[in-house]
Design a protein around this motif. Structure first.
Motif, short mmCIF file in Angstrom:
data_model
loop_
_atom_site.label_atom_id
_atom_site.label_comp_id
_atom_site.label_asym_id
_atom_site.label_seq_id
_atom_site.Cartn_x
_atom_site.Cartn_y
_atom_site.Cartn_z
N VAL A 194 0.85 -1.19 0.00
CA VAL A 194 0.00 0.00 0.00
C VAL A 194 0.89 1.23 0.00
O VAL A 194 2.06 1.18 0.37
N SER A 195 0.31 2.35 -0.40
CA SER A 195 1.02 3.62 -0.36
C SER A 195 1.06 4.15 1.06
O SER A 195 0.10 3.98 1.83
N ILE A 196 2.17 4.76 1.44
CA ILE A 196 2.33 5.32 2.78
C ILE A 196 2.95 6.71 2.66
O ILE A 196 3.61 7.02 1.66
N PRO A 197 2.76 7.58 3.67
CA PRO A 197 3.55 8.80 3.72
C PRO A 197 5.03 8.43 3.79
O PRO A 197 5.38 7.37 4.33
N PRO A 198 5.90 9.22 3.25
CA PRO A 198 7.32 8.84 3.19
C PRO A 198 7.87 8.42 4.55
O PRO A 198 7.65 9.08 5.57
N ALA A 199 8.57 7.30 4.54
CA ALA A 199 9.25 6.79 5.74
C ALA A 199 10.45 5.98 5.29
O ALA A 199 10.32 5.12 4.41
N TYR A 200 11.62 6.28 5.84
CA TYR A 200 12.86 5.57 5.50
C TYR A 200 13.12 5.62 3.99
O TYR A 200 13.64 4.67 3.40
N GLY A 201 12.73 6.71 3.34
CA GLY A 201 12.99 6.87 1.93
C GLY A 201 12.09 6.06 1.02
O GLY A 201 12.37 5.93 -0.17
N GLN A 202 10.99 5.51 1.54
CA GLN A 202 10.08 4.74 0.70
C GLN A 202 8.65 5.25 0.87
O GLN A 202 8.29 5.82 1.91
N THR A 203 7.84 5.03 -0.16
CA THR A 203 6.45 5.50 -0.15
C THR A 203 5.45 4.36 -0.28
O THR A 203 4.25 4.59 -0.46
N THR A 204 5.91 3.14 -0.22
CA THR A 204 5.04 1.97 -0.18
C THR A 204 5.54 1.02 0.89
O THR A 204 6.73 1.05 1.26
N ALA A 205 4.65 0.16 1.36
CA ALA A 205 5.03 -0.82 2.38
C ALA A 205 4.11 -2.02 2.27
O ALA A 205 2.94 -1.89 1.88
N PRO A 206 4.59 -3.22 2.61
CA PRO A 206 3.72 -4.39 2.63
C PRO A 206 2.72 -4.31 3.77
O PRO A 206 2.97 -3.65 4.79
N THR A 207 1.60 -4.97 3.61
CA THR A 207 0.61 -5.02 4.69
C THR A 207 1.00 -6.10 5.69
O THR A 207 1.78 -7.01 5.38
N PRO A 208 0.47 -6.04 6.92
CA PRO A 208 0.80 -7.05 7.93
C PRO A 208 0.40 -8.46 7.47
O PRO A 208 -0.52 -8.64 6.68
#
Length: 660
Positions: A224-238
């Motif tokens: 899913v899209s996320i606000p920027p964190a650790y230089g990335q804007t996407t993250a896997p879901t749990p």
């Protein structure tokens, strides 16, 4: 070379220095008290008790245990049968042989009984391990040459009023070899303190979401899209919760010929799901695995004189949000985790018959000792596992000595004990680091946790120490309420024991700078010993998992409540592979650290840690960013470390033991 760098006499002649404990100095051989007519016993005060107390009312009734010392030679014998390099390795004793060789003799037990009653105390129970007594504070003071007092003890849960002693506790010299110590001094929580919640190893914050499109069945299935964190804007879901097959494949069990056949695992818990057997069979049938055959799962109950609550009131684990039957989570996790790893092993559920809140000198641990005694006296199993813990500093030298005695008996009989390292990381008590007991007893296997990432084919695509932080989105969804990583949300326990010296099996594995706290103290016991998945949940099925009274399954198998019984199941597979009980596992485990059986866990890149984003819990409404791999003061390093121990079982762990 003994497992512990001190003889059996360490537990029998007694000068235990509370000052040395406070300075984190290891135990030294005891000497007779200054008064040659009396012998000083181990202190009944935890290290948290200090200062001047308030004298107890002389008429106050005390309910205590006077522990009987084993005969000399037990430590050496237990060491020999546990050491794979010893000619006596695996030459175990039966409980009857143990009693004949090393148990307190009837004559000496009778001498202790007669002395106690002669001093005006009432013996209410006599066992092979202790005499339970009732007495008044005044009578106890006169008999043991001490002063029973009350102390106000601060803790993370509030302030407790702890009963202890001022000065030494001693007995006539002729009884010095027969009495190991006195336990049972109580605490009460002051009314101004917040309610105390028990701390099973399973963290309630890790009751994960059910299997639907918002979660992933393997790492990275959905992003899913996320606000920027650790230089990335996407993250896997749990993760929705790993299936039994995924767990088995991760540890090489799906391709292993070993299933735990011929081994028995005991689960020690203070709660019981009355639908446990039916629920487990339902769960495994849903996943295409055999459930328990008739007679493969049994239950037994231990009566504890420590009980102070309603024996039938259920678990000490609080119900989950929404009134769910949260007290049954723990039993379901443990039973099903063992069966996942060892589907042909027998399981005996040893139920403590009462609940207990946690706190200094927690009755939960006392009740657990009663369960351990039942296991060793009846030799109920080859491996025992307990998913509960408290900070070691909350227990007295006398309490720790009683545990040592029982676990040494287990080792001599070929029974190994696993305990969870805890779910609180290093944050529970600040400085010193919270070290979980009884996991860090040198005669126990301390099982820590990792966060295991599995790919679509079941292979391990990543694994970090279980150390999780989380933060929520801000009001407009463009950032985070707290900058990532956010607040600590659970992690594997570990650290350097403030009490136990370094056992010999750790000497060549644990860095000296760690075991000595950078040279500030003698080398000490460090935990954990080994780790398995704890930070990413496995599916667990039981009645009430989602709706009261109805069977369902959910990803509630998380925390070191999963890793300890999972390790016990894997050990049952090893028992089948080597064709004899493993007994106390640590010496063999540490000897295998360079064999390929154990995979090292390395630190994460703090600039690019693994993250997940979503709603993890049924009981939460807001998505969170979860950052994995940072457990605070506990640091992951190449080789042994106090966050993951030796590492994790590799896919060839069990088969490595089967090789000549």
């Amino acid at each position: 070379m003994p497992l512990l760098p001190h003889s059996a006499a360490r537990r029998r002649v007694r000068r235990w220095s509370s000052a040395a404990l406070a300075l984190l100095v290891a135990m030294t051989p005891a000497t007779a008290a200054a008064d040659s007519a009396r012998v000083t016993l181990p202190s009944p005060n935890p290290s948290t008790v200090s200062g001047t107390g308030k004298p107890l009312d002389p008429g106050q009734v005390l309910t205590l245990r006077v522990w009987l010392a084993d005969r000399p030679g037990l430590t050496a014998a237990a060491t020999a049968v546990s050491d794979p390099h010893s000619p006596d390795y695996a030459h175990y004793r039966s409980p009857e042989q143990f009693q004949r060789e090393f148990g307190p003799t009837p004559a000496r037990a009778s001498a202790v009984h007669d002395w106690l009653t002669g001093q005006g105390m009432t013996v209410t129970e006599t066992t092979a391990h202790y005499l339970a007594i009732t007495t008044t504070a005044d009578t106890f003071d006169k008999a043991f040459a001490t002063h029973v007092s009350e102390f106000d003890t601060p803790s993370p849960q509030g302030v407790y009023r702890q009963v202890g002693v001022e000065g030494d506790l001693s007995v006539p010299a002729e009884l010095g070899r027969d009495i190991l110590g006195v336990t049972g001094f109580r605490y009460t929580q002051l009314p101004s303190a917040p309610p105390s919640k028990p701390k099973p190893a399973h963290a309630a914050a890790h009751r994960s979401a059910s299997r639907d499109a918002s979660c992933s069945h393997y790492w990275g299935e959905h992003t899913v899209s996320i606000p920027p964190a650790y230089g990335q804007t996407t993250a896997p879901t749990p993760i929705c919760g790993y299936t039994p097959q995924q767990i088995r494949q991760a540890y090489g069990l799906e391709s292993s010929p070993y299933t735990g056949k011929g081994a028995t695992v005991a689960i020690l818990l203070d709660d019981r799901n009355p639908e446990m057997l039916a629920d487990a069979n339902h769960f495994f049938a849903d996943h295409g695995m055999p459930g328990f055959a008739p007679g493969q799962y049994t239950e037994t109950e231990v009566s504890s004189s420590h009980c102070s609550g309603d024996a039938n009131s259920g678990s000490s684990h609080a119900n989950g949000p929404g009134g769910l039957v949260g007290q049954w989570i723990e039993s379901a996790i443990d039973v099903e985790a063992v069966h996942m790893a060892a589907p042909d092993a027998k399981v005996v559920y040893v139920k403590m018959d009462c609940q207990a809140v946690s706190g200094p000198g927690s009755e939960m641990i006392s009740n657990g000792l009663d369960a351990a005694i039942k296991v060793v006296d009846e030799r109920l199993a080859d491996i025992a596992t307990g998913s509960w813990s408290q900070g070691e500093q909350q227990f007295s030298p006398a309490e720790l000595a009683s545990w040592d005695s029982v676990l040494e008996q287990g080792a001599l009989e070929g029974i190994g004990f696993n305990f969870s390292s805890g779910d609180h990381g290093d944050t529970e008590s600040g400085d010193p680091v919270y070290v979980a007991f009884p996991a860090d007893d040198p005669w126990a296997t301390d099982v820590g946790g990792t966060s295991l990432a599995l790919g679509s084919d079941g292979s391990v695509v990543g694994e970090t120490v279980w150390g999780r932080h989380s933060t929520r989105l801000n009001a407009d969804g463009t950032g985070y309420q707290t900058a990532p990583p956010g607040d600590f949300a659970g992690g594997s326990g570990g650290g350097v024991s403030p009490h136990y010296p370094q056992p010999s099996y750790q000497r060549s594995a644990v860095p000296a700078a760690l075991s000595t706290l950078n040279g500030t103290r003698p080398a000490a016991r460090v935990g954990p010993d080994i780790s398995l998945d704890a930070g990413i949940s496995a599916l667990i099925g039981y009645t009430g998992s989602i709706t009261e009274g109805k069977y369902d399954e959910d990803a509630q198998g998380g925390g070191t409540s999963l890793s300890s019984p999972l390790m016990a199941g894997i050990e049952a597979d090893v028992v089948q592979a080597v064709k004899h009980p493993l007994g106390f596992f640590n010496p063999l485990l540490y000897s295998m650290r360079e064999s390929g059986a154990i995979r090292d866990i390395l630190p994460v890149d703090p600039a690019h840690p693994p993250v997940e984003f979503g709603i993890e819990s049924h009981f939460a409404s807001d998505p969170e960013l979860f950052t994995e791999g940072e457990d605070g003061v506990l640091q992951v390093t190449p080789g042994y470390d106090d966050a993951t121990g030796l590492g994790v079982p590799s896919a060839t762990f069990v088969t490595r033991f089967s090789r000549p």
